[in-house]
Design a protein around this motif. Structure first.
Motif, short mmCIF file in Angstrom:
data_model
loop_
_atom_site.label_atom_id
_atom_site.label_comp_id
_atom_site.label_asym_id
_atom_site.label_seq_id
_atom_site.Cartn_x
_atom_site.Cartn_y
_atom_site.Cartn_z
N ASN A 66 49.34 -31.64 -47.20
CA ASN A 66 50.10 -31.55 -48.45
C ASN A 66 51.51 -32.10 -48.26
O ASN A 66 52.12 -31.91 -47.20
N VAL A 67 52.03 -32.72 -49.30
CA VAL A 67 53.42 -33.17 -49.30
C VAL A 67 54.05 -32.82 -50.64
O VAL A 67 53.50 -33.14 -51.70
N ASP A 68 55.20 -32.14 -50.58
CA ASP A 68 56.03 -31.89 -51.75
C ASP A 68 57.37 -32.55 -51.49
O ASP A 68 58.03 -32.24 -50.50
N ARG A 69 57.77 -33.44 -52.38
CA ARG A 69 59.04 -34.13 -52.25
C ARG A 69 59.75 -34.11 -53.59
O ARG A 69 59.14 -34.37 -54.63
N GLU A 70 61.00 -33.77 -53.58
CA GLU A 70 61.76 -33.62 -54.81
C GLU A 70 61.66 -34.87 -55.67
O GLU A 70 61.86 -35.99 -55.20
N GLY A 71 61.32 -34.67 -56.94
CA GLY A 71 61.20 -35.79 -57.87
C GLY A 71 59.85 -36.46 -57.87
O GLY A 71 59.64 -37.43 -58.61
N ASN A 72 58.91 -35.97 -57.04
CA ASN A 72 57.58 -36.56 -56.96
C ASN A 72 56.52 -35.49 -57.17
O ASN A 72 56.74 -34.32 -56.83
N PRO A 73 55.36 -35.86 -57.72
CA PRO A 73 54.29 -34.87 -57.89
C PRO A 73 53.73 -34.42 -56.56
O PRO A 73 53.83 -35.13 -55.54
N HIS A 74 53.15 -33.25 -56.55
CA HIS A 74 52.49 -32.73 -55.34
C HIS A 74 51.38 -33.69 -54.92
O HIS A 74 50.65 -34.23 -55.74
N PHE A 75 51.28 -33.89 -53.60
CA PHE A 75 50.25 -34.78 -53.06
C PHE A 75 49.43 -34.01 -52.03
O PHE A 75 49.98 -33.25 -51.23
N GLU A 76 48.12 -34.21 -52.05
CA GLU A 76 47.29 -33.59 -51.02
C GLU A 76 46.01 -34.39 -50.81
O GLU A 76 45.56 -35.14 -51.69
N ARG A 77 45.44 -34.25 -49.62
CA ARG A 77 44.11 -34.76 -49.32
C ARG A 77 43.52 -33.90 -48.22
O ARG A 77 44.23 -33.37 -47.37
N SER A 78 42.21 -33.76 -48.26
CA SER A 78 41.52 -32.84 -47.35
C SER A 78 40.57 -33.60 -46.44
O SER A 78 40.03 -34.65 -46.80
N TRP A 79 40.36 -32.99 -45.25
CA TRP A 79 39.54 -33.64 -44.23
C TRP A 79 38.61 -32.63 -43.58
O TRP A 79 38.95 -31.45 -43.42
N ILE A 80 37.44 -33.12 -43.18
CA ILE A 80 36.56 -32.40 -42.27
C ILE A 80 36.27 -33.35 -41.11
O ILE A 80 35.79 -34.46 -41.31
N TRP A 81 36.63 -32.91 -39.91
CA TRP A 81 36.47 -33.75 -38.70
C TRP A 81 35.54 -33.04 -37.74
O TRP A 81 35.75 -31.88 -37.39
N LYS A 82 34.48 -33.76 -37.33
CA LYS A 82 33.56 -33.27 -36.31
C LYS A 82 33.82 -34.09 -35.04
O LYS A 82 33.25 -35.17 -34.87
N PRO A 83 34.72 -33.61 -34.18
CA PRO A 83 35.17 -34.45 -33.05
C PRO A 83 34.09 -34.83 -32.06
O PRO A 83 34.20 -35.87 -31.41
N LYS A 84 33.05 -34.02 -31.93
CA LYS A 84 32.00 -34.36 -30.95
C LYS A 84 31.20 -35.59 -31.38
O LYS A 84 30.69 -36.33 -30.53
N THR A 85 31.07 -35.81 -32.69
CA THR A 85 30.36 -36.98 -33.20
C THR A 85 31.31 -38.01 -33.82
O THR A 85 30.90 -39.13 -34.11
N ASN A 86 32.57 -37.60 -34.05
CA ASN A 86 33.58 -38.44 -34.69
C ASN A 86 33.26 -38.73 -36.15
O ASN A 86 33.68 -39.76 -36.69
N GLU A 87 32.53 -37.83 -36.80
CA GLU A 87 32.26 -37.98 -38.22
C GLU A 87 33.43 -37.41 -39.02
O GLU A 87 33.91 -36.32 -38.73
N ILE A 88 33.87 -38.16 -40.02
CA ILE A 88 34.99 -37.77 -40.86
C ILE A 88 34.54 -37.68 -42.31
O ILE A 88 33.88 -38.59 -42.81
N SER A 89 34.91 -36.60 -42.98
CA SER A 89 34.75 -36.50 -44.42
C SER A 89 36.15 -36.49 -45.03
O SER A 89 36.95 -35.60 -44.74
N ALA A 90 36.44 -37.50 -45.85
CA ALA A 90 37.74 -37.63 -46.50
C ALA A 90 37.59 -37.24 -47.96
O ALA A 90 36.80 -37.84 -48.69
N MET A 91 38.36 -36.24 -48.39
CA MET A 91 38.21 -35.70 -49.74
C MET A 91 39.54 -35.76 -50.49
O MET A 91 40.55 -35.24 -50.03
N THR A 92 39.53 -36.44 -51.63
CA THR A 92 40.69 -36.49 -52.52
C THR A 92 40.24 -36.00 -53.89
O THR A 92 39.06 -35.67 -54.09
N ALA A 93 41.18 -35.96 -54.82
CA ALA A 93 40.84 -35.52 -56.18
C ALA A 93 39.86 -36.49 -56.83
O ALA A 93 39.10 -36.11 -57.73
#
Length: 247
Positions: free
Chosen positions: A79-106
């Motif tokens: 998450n990032v909150d910066r004065e004068g800008n809307p809230h920003f976020e993105r979510s992740w699921i990382w499986k390090p043993k296989t290096n699989e990434i799930s990238a989730m945004t709105a």
């Protein structure tokens, strides 16, 4: 660096460009069983030297790197909150043993494997590297040991709190990576837990960003700072929904 020289450092948050890293022994045994006292003392001294950790190892260990091999899955929201800008976020699921990434945004979810990437996921992976680096930088520095140069200072004034701390300057090499040559001044106490840091893009003299490392929590044996903010408090980068699944 004195407080009076500080300025507001963060330009537009091209988040993937903010903090991207430059990559993403044995000793002979003593065979003299009947050795005298002098030889025994030398053996003990040798063992103590062998066990002495480097600064990178001490910082990584304080943050639980020894537990990393047990991690099956790591979830977190950046998450990032910066004065004068809307809230920003993105979510992740990382499986390090296989290096699989799930990238989730709105907008959508993208699943990919870092071992089999093509050009369509390069930007997403750059974002992942950035967000994961903020989450695990004290451990990540150890992982990147072959790509960095370090300089350790025992006592110096931390830039936000003005407390006396140790400082480790970490400079990435200038070859490869998303932002080669970047440098970090990392401030920590005798417990080797990071409390503040300075990011200097391209190893420039002036800071690009200065933040705290605070609100530590322990998940799956990993110590994670969930809050980072500048001195003015008008920039906050933080983590929510942190979950660590271990074997």
């Amino acid at each position: 660096m004195k407080k009076t020289t500080k300025m507001k450092y963060l330009a537009t948050i091209g988040l993937s460009a903010l903090v991207l890293l430059a990559s993403c022994k044995s000793e002979p045994k003593n065979q003299a069983n009947d050795a005298g006292p002098s030889s025994t003392a030398e053996t003990v001294e040798s063992e103590n030297q062998k066990k002495e950790q480097s600064i990178l190892e001490k910082i990584a260990s304080a943050n639980g790197i020894e537990n990393w091999p047990r991690v099956e899955e790591l979830k977190f929201t950046f998450n990032v909150d910066r004065e004068g800008n809307p809230h920003f976020e993105r979510s992740w699921i990382w499986k390090p043993k296989t290096n699989e990434i799930s990238a989730m945004t709105a907008e959508d979810t993208l699943i990919y494997n870092r071992n089999e990437m093509d050009s369509t996921v390069q930007k997403t992976n750059a974002n992942f590297i950035n967000d994961k680096f903020w989450l695990l930088a004290p451990i990540n520095f150890k992982w990147d040991e072959q790509s960095i140069v370090t300089e350790h200072t025992m006592e110096t004034e931390a830039p936000i709190s003005s407390e006396t701390m140790q400082k480790l300057t970490v400079t990435y090499d200038d070859q490869g990576g998303y932002t080669p040559g970047d440098a970090y001044d990392v401030y920590f106490g005798d417990d080797y837990i990071v409390r503040e840091w300075v990011y200097r893009k391209g190893n420039q003299a002036e800071p690009s960003l200065i933040t705290t490392w605070e609100d530590y929590t322990e998940k799956g044996g990993l110590k994670i700072a969930e809050m980072h903010q500048n001195e003015e408090g008008d920039f906050k980068l933080y983590f929510t929904d942190v979950e660590v699944t271990t074997e």
